[in-house]
Design a protein around this motif. Structure first.
Motif, PDB file in Angstrom:
ATOM      1  N   TYR A  93      -2.622   2.860   9.655  1.00  0.00           N
ATOM      2  CA  TYR A  93      -2.018   1.530   9.661  1.00  0.00           C
ATOM      3  C   TYR A  93      -1.650   1.156   8.237  1.00  0.00           C
ATOM      4  CZ  TYR A  93      -4.177   1.038  14.263  1.00  0.00           C
ATOM      5  OH  TYR A  93      -4.549   1.212  15.564  1.00  0.00           O
ATOM      6  N   LEU A  94      -0.494   0.554   8.064  1.00  0.00           N
ATOM      7  CA  LEU A  94      -0.111   0.014   6.762  1.00  0.00           C
ATOM      8  C   LEU A  94      -0.146  -1.496   6.854  1.00  0.00           C
ATOM      9  CD1 LEU A  94       2.875   2.333   5.748  1.00  0.00           C
ATOM     10  CD2 LEU A  94       0.442   2.566   5.222  1.00  0.00           C
ATOM     11  N   ILE A  95      -0.870  -2.085   5.941  1.00  0.00           N
ATOM     12  CA  ILE A  95      -1.067  -3.532   5.900  1.00  0.00           C
ATOM     13  C   ILE A  95      -0.266  -4.092   4.727  1.00  0.00           C
ATOM     14  CG2 ILE A  95      -2.807  -5.359   5.807  1.00  0.00           C
ATOM     15  CD1 ILE A  95      -3.182  -3.288   8.127  1.00  0.00           C
ATOM     16  N   ASP A  96       0.506  -5.144   4.963  1.00  0.00           N
ATOM     17  CA  ASP A  96       1.325  -5.709   3.890  1.00  0.00           C
ATOM     18  C   ASP A  96       0.501  -6.609   2.965  1.00  0.00           C
ATOM     19  OD1 ASP A  96       1.135  -8.229   5.115  1.00  0.00           O
ATOM     20  OD2 ASP A  96       3.188  -8.194   5.873  1.00  0.00           O
ATOM     21  N   LYS A  97       1.149  -7.150   1.955  1.00  0.00           N
ATOM     22  CA  LYS A  97       0.478  -7.967   0.942  1.00  0.00           C
ATOM     23  C   LYS A  97      -0.103  -9.244   1.513  1.00  0.00           C
ATOM     24  CE  LYS A  97       3.472  -6.211  -2.693  1.00  0.00           C
ATOM     25  NZ  LYS A  97       4.533  -6.537  -3.656  1.00  0.00           N
TER      26      LYS A  97
ATOM     27  N   LEU B 159       6.974  -1.673   1.360  1.00  0.00           N
ATOM     28  CA  LEU B 159       6.015  -2.777   1.340  1.00  0.00           C
ATOM     29  C   LEU B 159       5.666  -3.195  -0.083  1.00  0.00           C
ATOM     30  CD1 LEU B 159       3.600  -1.751   4.242  1.00  0.00           C
ATOM     31  CD2 LEU B 159       5.268  -3.604   4.259  1.00  0.00           C
ATOM     32  N   LEU B 160       5.505  -2.236  -0.968  1.00  0.00           N
ATOM     33  CA  LEU B 160       5.177  -2.550  -2.350  1.00  0.00           C
ATOM     34  C   LEU B 160       6.325  -3.266  -3.058  1.00  0.00           C
ATOM     35  CD1 LEU B 160       3.282   0.689  -3.435  1.00  0.00           C
ATOM     36  CD2 LEU B 160       2.313  -1.595  -3.075  1.00  0.00           C
ATOM     37  N   ALA B 161       7.545  -3.007  -2.624  1.00  0.00           N
ATOM     38  CA  ALA B 161       8.716  -3.625  -3.246  1.00  0.00           C
ATOM     39  C   ALA B 161       8.937  -5.065  -2.786  1.00  0.00           C
ATOM     40  CB  ALA B 161       9.965  -2.789  -2.947  1.00  0.00           C
ATOM     41  N   GLU B 162       8.268  -5.470  -1.715  1.00  0.00           N
ATOM     42  CA  GLU B 162       8.417  -6.835  -1.224  1.00  0.00           C
ATOM     43  C   GLU B 162       7.796  -7.846  -2.179  1.00  0.00           C
ATOM     44  OE1 GLU B 162       8.411  -5.832   3.559  1.00  0.00           O
ATOM     45  OE2 GLU B 162       6.778  -6.999   2.721  1.00  0.00           O
ATOM     46  N   PRO B 163       8.372  -9.034  -2.247  1.00  0.00           N
ATOM     47  CA  PRO B 163       7.779 -10.050  -3.124  1.00  0.00           C
ATOM     48  C   PRO B 163       6.405 -10.471  -2.629  1.00  0.00           C
ATOM     49  CG  PRO B 163       9.544 -10.976  -1.783  1.00  0.00           C
ATOM     50  CD  PRO B 163       9.534  -9.504  -1.519  1.00  0.00           C
ATOM     51  N   GLU B 164       5.641 -11.019  -3.545  1.00  0.00           N
ATOM     52  CA  GLU B 164       4.276 -11.480  -3.203  1.00  0.00           C
ATOM     53  C   GLU B 164       4.328 -12.597  -2.188  1.00  0.00           C
ATOM     54  OE1 GLU B 164       1.222 -10.321  -4.285  1.00  0.00           O
ATOM     55  OE2 GLU B 164       2.267  -8.709  -5.262  1.00  0.00           O
TER      56      GLU B 164
END
Length: 74
Positions: A35-39, A69-74
């Motif tokens: 599973y990948l969990i976002d910020k 996901l890492l490129a998405e803003p906080e």
């Protein structure tokens, strides 16, 4: 488990679900599942089974999703 994690120099969180509470709550049917969990803490992507089973490119797909996901803003 903690000893093995240290031996392997694993520094990320590791969940142990001996009672299968998380397994059941997430409706998991396959082992392993990734599973990948976002910020914000939302499960955004899921891969059931081994990432490279019989030529599957799950590792490449999930790596790309991690980058997104890492490129998405906080």
């Amino acid at each position: 488990m903690e000893k093995k994690a240290k031996e392997q120099e694993l520094t990320f969180p590791i969940a142990i679900d001996n009672e299968k509470a998380t397994w059941k709550a997430w409706g998991n049917r396959w082992w392993p599942s990734t599973y990948l969990i976002d910020k914000k803490g939302y499960a955004r992507y899921r891969w059931d089974g081994e990432l490279q089973w019989k030529g599957a490119t799950g590792d490449q797909i999930m790596t790309q999703k991690i980058k997104e996901l890492l490129a998405e803003p906080e």
